[in-house]
Design a protein around this motif. Structure first.
Motif, PDB file in Angstrom:
ATOM      1  N   MET A   1      23.279  27.771  -1.313  1.00 37.28           N
ATOM      2  CA  MET A   1      22.185  28.160  -2.217  1.00 37.28           C
ATOM      3  C   MET A   1      22.699  29.171  -3.241  1.00 37.28           C
ATOM      4  SD  MET A   1      18.533  29.946  -1.278  1.00 37.28           S
ATOM      5  CE  MET A   1      17.987  28.488  -0.392  1.00 37.28           C
ATOM      6  N   ASN A   2      22.302  28.987  -4.485  1.00 31.55           N
ATOM      7  CA  ASN A   2      22.686  29.903  -5.559  1.00 31.55           C
ATOM      8  C   ASN A   2      21.917  31.208  -5.406  1.00 31.55           C
ATOM      9  OD1 ASN A   2      23.102  31.229  -8.053  1.00 31.55           O
ATOM     10  ND2 ASN A   2      23.537  29.253  -9.036  1.00 31.55           N
ATOM     11  N   ILE A   3      22.646  32.319  -5.373  1.00 33.16           N
ATOM     12  CA  ILE A   3      21.989  33.613  -5.191  1.00 33.16           C
ATOM     13  C   ILE A   3      21.056  33.938  -6.340  1.00 33.16           C
ATOM     14  CG2 ILE A   3      23.760  35.023  -6.306  1.00 33.16           C
ATOM     15  CD1 ILE A   3      21.889  35.829  -3.038  1.00 33.16           C
ATOM     16  N   ARG A   4      21.298  33.342  -7.507  1.00 31.58           N
ATOM     17  CA  ARG A   4      20.412  33.577  -8.654  1.00 31.58           C
ATOM     18  C   ARG A   4      18.990  33.115  -8.367  1.00 31.58           C
ATOM     19  NH1 ARG A   4      22.117  30.925 -13.869  1.00 31.58           N
ATOM     20  NH2 ARG A   4      22.545  29.195 -12.429  1.00 31.58           N
ATOM     21  N   LEU A   5      18.849  32.057  -7.575  1.00 28.92           N
ATOM     22  CA  LEU A   5      17.519  31.560  -7.238  1.00 28.92           C
ATOM     23  C   LEU A   5      16.754  32.575  -6.396  1.00 28.92           C
ATOM     24  CD1 LEU A   5      18.317  27.818  -6.381  1.00 28.92           C
ATOM     25  CD2 LEU A   5      17.814  28.865  -8.610  1.00 28.92           C
ATOM     26  N   LEU A   6      17.475  33.206  -5.456  1.00 29.02           N
ATOM     27  CA  LEU A   6      16.812  34.226  -4.625  1.00 29.02           C
ATOM     28  C   LEU A   6      16.438  35.453  -5.453  1.00 29.02           C
ATOM     29  CD1 LEU A   6      18.828  34.140  -1.272  1.00 29.02           C
ATOM     30  CD2 LEU A   6      16.642  33.070  -1.824  1.00 29.02           C
ATOM     31  N   LYS A   7      17.316  35.837  -6.397  1.00 25.73           N
ATOM     32  CA  LYS A   7      16.993  36.971  -7.262  1.00 25.73           C
ATOM     33  C   LYS A   7      15.758  36.659  -8.117  1.00 25.73           C
ATOM     34  CE  LYS A   7      21.626  38.961  -7.670  1.00 25.73           C
ATOM     35  NZ  LYS A   7      22.760  39.283  -8.584  1.00 25.73           N
ATOM     36  N   ILE A  36      12.660  28.622 -10.050  1.00 27.84           N
ATOM     37  CA  ILE A  36      11.705  28.691  -8.946  1.00 27.84           C
ATOM     38  C   ILE A  36      11.410  27.302  -8.392  1.00 27.84           C
ATOM     39  CG2 ILE A  36       9.351  29.332  -8.294  1.00 27.84           C
ATOM     40  CD1 ILE A  36      11.254  31.709  -8.674  1.00 27.84           C
ATOM     41  N   ASN A  37      11.252  26.333  -9.283  1.00 33.01           N
ATOM     42  CA  ASN A  37      11.008  24.961  -8.836  1.00 33.01           C
ATOM     43  C   ASN A  37      12.165  24.425  -8.004  1.00 33.01           C
ATOM     44  OD1 ASN A  37       8.540  24.930 -10.133  1.00 33.01           O
ATOM     45  ND2 ASN A  37       9.296  23.859 -11.960  1.00 33.01           N
ATOM     46  N   LEU A  38      13.397  24.742  -8.418  1.00 32.99           N
ATOM     47  CA  LEU A  38      14.575  24.295  -7.685  1.00 32.99           C
ATOM     48  C   LEU A  38      14.627  24.937  -6.300  1.00 32.99           C
ATOM     49  CD1 LEU A  38      17.241  22.779  -7.512  1.00 32.99           C
ATOM     50  CD2 LEU A  38      18.341  24.697  -8.726  1.00 32.99           C
ATOM     51  N   LEU A  39      14.329  26.247  -6.239  1.00 41.36           N
ATOM     52  CA  LEU A  39      14.328  26.935  -4.944  1.00 41.36           C
ATOM     53  C   LEU A  39      13.279  26.320  -4.016  1.00 41.36           C
ATOM     54  CD1 LEU A  39      15.301  29.231  -3.106  1.00 41.36           C
ATOM     55  CD2 LEU A  39      13.649  30.742  -4.221  1.00 41.36           C
ATOM     56  N   GLU A  40      12.100  26.074  -4.552  1.00 39.61           N
ATOM     57  CA  GLU A  40      11.030  25.495  -3.729  1.00 39.61           C
ATOM     58  C   GLU A  40      11.405  24.100  -3.226  1.00 39.61           C
ATOM     59  OE1 GLU A  40       6.965  27.637  -5.345  1.00 39.61           O
ATOM     60  OE2 GLU A  40       7.719  25.887  -6.455  1.00 39.61           O
ATOM     61  N   SER A  41      12.112  23.348  -4.054  1.00 42.33           N
ATOM     62  CA  SER A  41      12.531  22.007  -3.611  1.00 42.33           C
ATOM     63  C   SER A  41      13.597  22.115  -2.522  1.00 42.33           C
ATOM     64  CB  SER A  41      13.060  21.201  -4.803  1.00 42.33           C
ATOM     65  OG  SER A  41      14.289  21.729  -5.271  1.00 42.33           O
ATOM     66  N   VAL A  71      19.243  39.005   2.250  1.00 40.43           N
ATOM     67  CA  VAL A  71      20.387  38.210   1.784  1.00 40.43           C
ATOM     68  C   VAL A  71      20.923  38.742   0.460  1.00 40.43           C
ATOM     69  CG1 VAL A  71      21.103  35.931   0.964  1.00 40.43           C
ATOM     70  CG2 VAL A  71      19.683  36.137   3.016  1.00 40.43           C
ATOM     71  N   VAL A  72      20.020  39.094  -0.464  1.00 41.06           N
ATOM     72  CA  VAL A  72      20.448  39.605  -1.769  1.00 41.06           C
ATOM     73  C   VAL A  72      21.172  40.938  -1.598  1.00 41.06           C
ATOM     74  CG1 VAL A  72      19.649  40.504  -3.991  1.00 41.06           C
ATOM     75  CG2 VAL A  72      18.707  38.360  -3.091  1.00 41.06           C
ATOM     76  N   ARG A  73      20.649  41.817  -0.727  1.00 36.84           N
ATOM     77  CA  ARG A  73      21.317  43.103  -0.484  1.00 36.84           C
ATOM     78  C   ARG A  73      22.711  42.883   0.098  1.00 36.84           C
ATOM     79  NH1 ARG A  73      16.311  44.814   1.620  1.00 36.84           N
ATOM     80  NH2 ARG A  73      17.123  44.477   3.744  1.00 36.84           N
ATOM     81  N   GLN A  74      22.810  41.961   1.050  1.00 35.50           N
ATOM     82  CA  GLN A  74      24.109  41.687   1.661  1.00 35.50           C
ATOM     83  C   GLN A  74      25.092  41.108   0.647  1.00 35.50           C
ATOM     84  OE1 GLN A  74      22.884  39.124   4.904  1.00 35.50           O
ATOM     85  NE2 GLN A  74      22.912  40.816   6.379  1.00 35.50           N
ATOM     86  N   THR A  75      24.585  40.233  -0.202  1.00 38.06           N
ATOM     87  CA  THR A  75      25.444  39.647  -1.228  1.00 38.06           C
ATOM     88  C   THR A  75      25.934  40.711  -2.205  1.00 38.06           C
ATOM     89  OG1 THR A  75      24.260  37.545  -1.083  1.00 38.06           O
ATOM     90  CG2 THR A  75      25.588  37.919  -3.058  1.00 38.06           C
ATOM     91  N   GLN A  76      25.035  41.597  -2.624  1.00 39.15           N
ATOM     92  CA  GLN A  76      25.421  42.667  -3.533  1.00 39.15           C
ATOM     93  C   GLN A  76      26.438  43.597  -2.879  1.00 39.15           C
ATOM     94  OE1 GLN A  76      21.507  44.212  -4.385  1.00 39.15           O
ATOM     95  NE2 GLN A  76      21.282  42.991  -6.263  1.00 39.15           N
TER      96      GLN A  76
END
Length: 291
Positions: A1-7, A36-41, A71-76
């Motif tokens: 999963m692309n982290i940009r989607l979670l951000k 957002i649509n991609l993340l939801e899919s 997840v975002v905190r861990q990635t950062q």
């Protein structure tokens, strides 16, 4: 999963409005909608309810929000850690030093630690011939040794060390030759002081000096204590006299074979950012000390 989607998910959840969230992310509103649509899919569920008043989290979105934040905190944290490692600001370096550098090596490490506090360092007292082998095996990254090394290592000369005679303080004034003819010569075992012993033998041979007798020991501190006690005399590097107490007499020696170069050596065929930063720190220290 692309982290940009979670951000995008987190920012939209915080702002509650596509327009405000898009501005905060420095992207267009259609681009945010697409993310957002991609993340939801991908998660196969709706995360937001869209209405006239913006976007509000669904029950599923509320349940996933804490995990997304984690997840975002861990990635950062990972990316920051990776940056520090890539710049040589975190990690470990093993450094060796010998008799001539026991004063200089800790000082260089102290200078380096001020600029790179996140780097763990180990400093091991080893004769030069052992350091050469450990440097080639990558068990040491930098060694303070006699230079040039007899093996394929890069090196940087730092200073010239010289032999001196160390004798007990007495009222009698004697030359080095007289001391050596009257008192035993205290020396290190070859396993500990091979380079120094070779230098001493060369000096004695070149100057046709007679030795009354020889006594061997394991370390410099024992030799110094034995000299103070009047058991014998020693031929040591000038650099060692930094720790010599006032009860000792230091007699400079003359002639050939009394000096050698001391520096740092490393295996340049191996990539090591921390090692390179340490070498750069030493170069900087030299330029400050000697202009």
């Amino acid at each position: 999963m692309n982290i940009r989607l979670l951000k995008a998910f987190l920012v939209l959840a915080e702002k509650g409005n596509y327009a405000d969230a898009a501005r905060a992310l420095f992207i267009s509103q259609p681009a945010l909608t697409k993310q957002i649509n991609l993340l939801e899919s991908q998660v196969n569920m709706s995360l937001f309810s869209r209405g006239r008043h913006g976007a509000t989290l669904t029950a599923s979105g509320r349940r996933l929000l804490p995990e997304a934040e984690k997840v975002v905190r861990q990635t950062q944290s990972f990316m920051q850690h990776a940056e520090w490692v890539s710049k040589g600001m975190e990690g470990h370096i093993a450094v060796g030093f010998g008799l001539s550098s026991f004063y200089l090596a800790p000082r260089c490490i102290a200078d380096f630690r001020r600029d790179y506090p996140g780097v763990e360092m180990s400093l091991t007292d080893l004769p030069s011939f052992q350091q050469y082998e450990l440097l080639q095996n990558d068990e040491l990254q930098v060694g303070f040794v006699r230079v040039p090394a007899p093996v394929a290592l890069e090196y940087l000369p730092l200073f010239t060390d010289r032999l001196v005679l160390v004798a007990p303080a007495t009222s009698a004034k004697m030359s080095a030759a007289e001391w050596l003819s009257k008192r035993p010569l205290l020396r290190l075992y070859d396993e500990r002081g091979r380079g120094l012993n070779t230098q001493i033998d060369r000096y004695l041979h070149d100057n046709d000096l007679f030795i009354a007798s020889t006594q061997l020991t394991d370390d410099i501190q024992t030799i110094v204590a034995m000299v103070i006690a009047g058991i014998g005399v020693a031929i040591l590097p000038t650099s060692v006299t930094h720790i010599a107490p006032s009860e000792l007499v230091i007699i400079p020696l003359t002639g050939e074979s009394i000096s050698w170069k001391v520096g740092i050596a490393w295996d340049a065929s191996k990539e090591d950012v921390i090692r390179d930063n340490f070498i750069a720190s030493i170069r900087k220290s030299i330029s400050v000390d000697y202009g």
